[in-house]
Motif scaffolding. Structure first.
Motif, short mmCIF file in Angstrom:
data_model
loop_
_atom_site.label_atom_id
_atom_site.label_comp_id
_atom_site.label_asym_id
_atom_site.label_seq_id
_atom_site.Cartn_x
_atom_site.Cartn_y
_atom_site.Cartn_z
N LEU A 1 61.82 -71.17 27.67
CA LEU A 1 61.52 -72.54 27.29
C LEU A 1 61.98 -72.82 25.86
O LEU A 1 62.47 -73.91 25.56
CB LEU A 1 60.03 -72.81 27.45
CG LEU A 1 59.57 -74.25 27.31
CD1 LEU A 1 60.23 -75.12 28.39
CD2 LEU A 1 58.07 -74.34 27.43
N ASP A 2 61.84 -71.83 24.96
CA ASP A 2 62.29 -72.00 23.57
C ASP A 2 63.79 -72.27 23.51
O ASP A 2 64.26 -73.01 22.64
CB ASP A 2 61.99 -70.74 22.74
CG ASP A 2 60.51 -70.45 22.61
OD1 ASP A 2 59.71 -71.41 22.57
OD2 ASP A 2 60.16 -69.26 22.54
N MET A 3 64.52 -71.67 24.42
CA MET A 3 65.97 -71.78 24.38
C MET A 3 66.49 -73.15 24.81
O MET A 3 67.67 -73.44 24.65
CB MET A 3 66.59 -70.67 25.23
CG MET A 3 66.23 -69.29 24.66
SD MET A 3 66.92 -67.95 25.59
CE MET A 3 68.61 -68.04 25.01
N LEU A 4 65.60 -73.99 25.30
CA LEU A 4 66.01 -75.35 25.65
C LEU A 4 66.45 -76.16 24.43
O LEU A 4 67.13 -77.17 24.57
CB LEU A 4 64.88 -76.09 26.38
CG LEU A 4 64.58 -75.60 27.79
CD1 LEU A 4 63.38 -76.35 28.35
CD2 LEU A 4 65.78 -75.77 28.70
N CYS A 5 66.08 -75.69 23.24
CA CYS A 5 66.49 -76.41 22.03
C CYS A 5 67.92 -76.06 21.61
O CYS A 5 68.46 -76.66 20.68
CB CYS A 5 65.53 -76.13 20.88
SG CYS A 5 65.69 -74.50 20.11
N GLU B 1 59.17 -80.46 16.75
CA GLU B 1 57.88 -80.60 17.41
C GLU B 1 56.96 -79.41 17.17
O GLU B 1 55.74 -79.58 17.12
CB GLU B 1 58.08 -80.80 18.91
CG GLU B 1 58.75 -82.12 19.24
CD GLU B 1 59.07 -82.26 20.71
OE1 GLU B 1 58.54 -81.48 21.52
OE2 GLU B 1 59.86 -83.16 21.05
N THR B 2 57.52 -78.22 17.03
CA THR B 2 56.69 -77.03 16.89
C THR B 2 56.72 -76.42 15.49
O THR B 2 55.95 -75.52 15.20
CB THR B 2 57.16 -75.94 17.88
OG1 THR B 2 58.49 -75.54 17.53
CG2 THR B 2 57.11 -76.44 19.30
N SER B 3 57.63 -76.91 14.64
CA SER B 3 57.84 -76.36 13.29
C SER B 3 58.25 -74.89 13.32
O SER B 3 58.10 -74.18 12.33
CB SER B 3 56.60 -76.55 12.42
OG SER B 3 56.31 -77.91 12.27
N THR B 4 58.75 -74.43 14.44
CA THR B 4 59.23 -73.06 14.55
C THR B 4 60.69 -73.04 14.11
O THR B 4 61.47 -73.90 14.49
CB THR B 4 59.13 -72.57 16.01
OG1 THR B 4 57.78 -72.70 16.44
CG2 THR B 4 59.54 -71.12 16.13
#
Length: 96
Positions: free
Chosen positions: A24-28, A54-57
């Motif tokens: 899911l993270d890789m969707l960015c 959105e997540t500040s990651t």
């Protein structure tokens, strides 16, 4: 640059070596490649740093040009902390 291929081998490497990164993270990735900070690392290699709004990651991906430089492949994708970012900025040059 707007396209970077992701091979099966690179995807396996990312998921095995970086368990904190989920699919899911890789969707960015498309937005990261288009809007992230590109930093020249070595000849035909760059990394892209991206702060997810959105997540500040903060994430880093490494992109490598192969052949005549017309094909680009994503070789890694992982989270990035402040110390790692400083190191990247110290040794590389930001590309616009």
């Amino acid at each position: 640059m707007g396209i970077a291929y992701l091979s099966c081998a690179s995807l396996r490497h990312i998921l095995a070596d970086h368990p904190d990164v989920k699919m899911l993270d890789m969707l960015c990735l498309p937005h990261m490649i288009k809007h992230g900070r590109w930093i020249g690392d070595r000849a035909k290699e760059a990394c892209v740093v991206y702060d997810h709004p959105e997540t500040s990651t903060r994430y880093k991906s490494a992109i490598k040009a192969v052949g005549e430089g017309y094909e680009t492949y994503l070789t890694t994708f992982h989270r990035l902390n402040d110390r790692q970012l400083k190191s990247i900025l110290k040794r590389g040059k930001e590309i616009v």
